[in-house]
Design an enzyme around this catalytic site. Structure first.
Site, PDB file in Angstrom:
ATOM      1  N   LYS A 173      25.972  20.349  18.054  1.00  0.00           N
ATOM      2  CA  LYS A 173      27.276  19.873  18.485  1.00  0.00           C
ATOM      3  C   LYS A 173      28.074  20.901  19.388  1.00  0.00           C
ATOM      4  O   LYS A 173      28.612  20.489  20.363  1.00  0.00           O
ATOM      5  CB  LYS A 173      28.094  19.228  17.541  1.00  0.00           C
ATOM      6  N   LYS A 216      16.692  11.832  17.678  1.00  0.00           N
ATOM      7  CA  LYS A 216      17.316  10.937  16.872  1.00  0.00           C
ATOM      8  C   LYS A 216      18.012   9.704  17.661  1.00  0.00           C
ATOM      9  O   LYS A 216      18.629   9.945  18.680  1.00  0.00           O
ATOM     10  CB  LYS A 216      18.446  11.359  15.988  1.00  0.00           C
ATOM     11  N   LYS A 218      24.775   7.380  18.705  1.00  0.00           N
ATOM     12  CA  LYS A 218      25.600   6.492  19.365  1.00  0.00           C
ATOM     13  C   LYS A 218      26.198   7.366  20.469  1.00  0.00           C
ATOM     14  O   LYS A 218      26.748   6.882  21.334  1.00  0.00           O
ATOM     15  CB  LYS A 218      26.836   5.823  18.378  1.00  0.00           C
TER      16      LYS A 218
HETATM   17  P1  TYM Z   1      27.370   9.477  10.888  1.00  0.00           P
HETATM   18  O1  TYM Z   1      28.928   8.576  11.037  1.00  0.00           O
HETATM   19  O2  TYM Z   1      27.000  10.363  12.037  1.00  0.00           O
HETATM   20  O3  TYM Z   1      26.139   8.242  10.458  1.00  0.00           O
HETATM   21  C1  TYM Z   1      26.566   7.304   9.321  1.00  0.00           C
HETATM   22  C2  TYM Z   1      25.281   7.385   8.736  1.00  0.00           C
HETATM   23  O4  TYM Z   1      24.343   6.878   9.370  1.00  0.00           O
HETATM   24  C3  TYM Z   1      22.884   7.654   9.290  1.00  0.00           C
HETATM   25  N1  TYM Z   1      22.370   7.799  10.587  1.00  0.00           N
HETATM   26  C4  TYM Z   1      21.105   7.699  10.744  1.00  0.00           C
HETATM   27  N2  TYM Z   1      20.042   7.413   9.888  1.00  0.00           N
HETATM   28  C5  TYM Z   1      18.800   7.095  10.380  1.00  0.00           C
HETATM   29  N3  TYM Z   1      18.414   7.125  11.564  1.00  0.00           N
HETATM   30  C6  TYM Z   1      19.244   7.368  12.643  1.00  0.00           C
HETATM   31  N4  TYM Z   1      19.235   7.627  13.823  1.00  0.00           N
HETATM   32  C7  TYM Z   1      20.807   7.651  12.153  1.00  0.00           C
HETATM   33  N5  TYM Z   1      21.928   8.079  12.651  1.00  0.00           N
HETATM   34  C8  TYM Z   1      22.926   8.040  11.861  1.00  0.00           C
HETATM   35  C9  TYM Z   1      23.694   8.985   8.818  1.00  0.00           C
HETATM   36  O5  TYM Z   1      22.771  10.067   8.262  1.00  0.00           O
HETATM   37  C10 TYM Z   1      24.593   8.648   7.795  1.00  0.00           C
HETATM   38  O6  TYM Z   1      24.369   8.611   6.663  1.00  0.00           O
HETATM   39  N6  TYM Z   1      28.832  13.304   8.252  1.00  0.00           N
HETATM   40  C11 TYM Z   1      28.495  11.850   8.045  1.00  0.00           C
HETATM   41  C12 TYM Z   1      29.609  10.982   7.463  1.00  0.00           C
HETATM   42  C13 TYM Z   1      30.088  11.582   6.331  1.00  0.00           C
HETATM   43  C14 TYM Z   1      29.595  11.662   4.752  1.00  0.00           C
HETATM   44  C15 TYM Z   1      30.402  11.926   4.054  1.00  0.00           C
HETATM   45  C16 TYM Z   1      28.325  10.871   4.658  1.00  0.00           C
HETATM   46  C17 TYM Z   1      31.254  12.284   6.109  1.00  0.00           C
HETATM   47  N7  TYM Z   1      31.611  12.476   4.717  1.00  0.00           N
HETATM   48  C18 TYM Z   1      29.987  12.031   2.669  1.00  0.00           C
HETATM   49  C19 TYM Z   1      28.114  10.847   3.160  1.00  0.00           C
HETATM   50  C20 TYM Z   1      28.828  11.607   2.174  1.00  0.00           C
HETATM   51  C21 TYM Z   1      27.816  11.444   9.429  1.00  0.00           C
HETATM   52  O7  TYM Z   1      28.493  12.013  10.285  1.00  0.00           O
HETATM   53  O8  TYM Z   1      27.510  10.281   9.739  1.00  0.00           O
END
Ligand code: TYM
Length: 335
Positions: free
Chosen positions: A116, A198, A201
């Protein structure tokens, strides 16, 4: 474990864009499968989202849209606690306490930070650097046993485990040490255009991802345009990463095994495979999309959910924070 002897889940999604099929298959689908067995806390993590620039009005809208998508995907708002992260101030407070126990070197090693920071050199803020500590605070506040997420969160989850252990060892048993839960096959859904990356979005090529809230024609077009290879046979191998990704998606959506799918397309080309796959995906997303639209027209209902959610979450979060403050030597508030 909670007071009723049920194990606890915490997970979150950033309202920083539209939800993709990767988010659904990597995380939300697991939530729907686990919600009956666990006490679950699911959050729209708006505080994480502001580590990259956000338009305030867009962020507000996306937070509500994300809530509607959780419910449309099958998360039961009666049974689970769904809330907006910034409504529960204990997240910011525990984040601070944990920041004082986290080494710079640990955060420097985070691959997501490295990626990032390459993309946003102009806004390389400290929040982006300490982001994994806030994530640890989210999880540890609720004494979560299990955290269902995609593969990309593995390293962050490791830090949460490390910080829980570090605190417990320094003071006394305070936090549950959480385990990750990663779905088979779809813990890393790949881009439809660059299958070694990956699905994200924030991809500048919108043909790389499928959005839960796009129209059917667009989804079908994207699947038909998905990058494959010149081998021309439906196999499940690392030499055909594009196809492998499509098979994983097909399998997760249809609940057919990978082997069944490969067998179904023996001697058939990619055209037949993609056509059927597109149909299955669109069919699955249709009810989610309809419910999502309906929910967005019922803002009062959504508001009730996040208000009730934050009230419930705060009680649990405060219990943990009080214990932490006591152990680190803060004088309790008498007012
Ligand atoms: P975020 O918002 O980027 O994504 C949300 C969830 O979707 C999963 N994900 C994917 N899984 C499979 N293939 C993909 N291409 C893919 N893109 C996204 C992510 O692994 C996630 O589970 N840091 C986290 C948000 C967060 C969080 C937490 C999660 C903040 N605090 C505490 C769990 C526990 C994030 O950026 O997810």
């Amino acid at each position: 474990m909670n007071e009723q002897g049920k194990k606890v889940i915490f997970s979150g999604v950033q309202p920083s864009g539209k939800m993709t099929l990767g988010n659904y298959l990597g995380a939300i689908k697991s939530w729907t499968n686990l919600q009956n067995e666990y006490e679950c806390f699911f959050s729209m993590v708006d505080m994480h989202a502001i580590t990259v620039p956000q338009d305030p009005e867009v962020l507000r809208n996306q937070t509500i849209e994300l809530l509607a998508q959780f419910i449309a995907c099958g998360i039961d708002p009666e049974q689970n606690t769904i809330f907006i992260q910034s409504h529960v101030h204990q997240h910011a407070e525990l984040n601070w306490a944990l920041c004082t126990m986290t080494y710079m070197g640990e955060l420097n090693r985070m691959t997501q930070f490295k990626d990032k920071s390459k993309k946003s050199e102009a806004n390389l803020n400290a929040g982006l650097f300490t982001y994994p500590v806030l994530m640890a605070a989210d999880i540890l506040l609720y004494q979560a046993d299990l955290v269902p997420v995609g593969d990309d969160q593995k390293q962050h989850l490791e830090l949460a485990r490390e910080l829980a252990n570090r605190f417990n060892n320094k003071y006394s048993e305070t936090f549950v040490v959480p385990d990750g839960y990663f779905p088979k096959g779809t813990a890393r859904v790949m881009s439809l255009q660059e299958p070694l990356n990956k699905m994200s979005k924030s991809d500048s090529n919108e043909n790389g991802y499928i959005l839960l809230a796009e129209d059917e024609k667009t989804t079908i077009k994207k699947i038909k345009r998905a990058v494959t290879d010149s081998i021309g046979e439906v196999n499940y191998t690392d030499e055909q990463p594009g196809l492998k990704n499509l098979i994983n998606i097909y399998s997760a959506i249809s609940d057919k095994t990978v082997e069944d799918i490969v067998k179904m397309y023996e001697g058939k080309g990619y055209g037949a495979f993609k056509g059927d796959m597109a149909e299955v995906v669109v069919e699955k997303l249709r009810s989610i999309r309809e419910k999502y639209k309906y929910l967005l027209e019922n803002r009062d209902y959504l508001e009730q959910i996040y208000v009730k959610g934050a009230q419930k979450a705060e009680v649990r979060a405060e219990k943990t924070l009080k214990d932490v403050y006591d152990k680190i030597g803060f004088i309790p508030r008498k007012f």
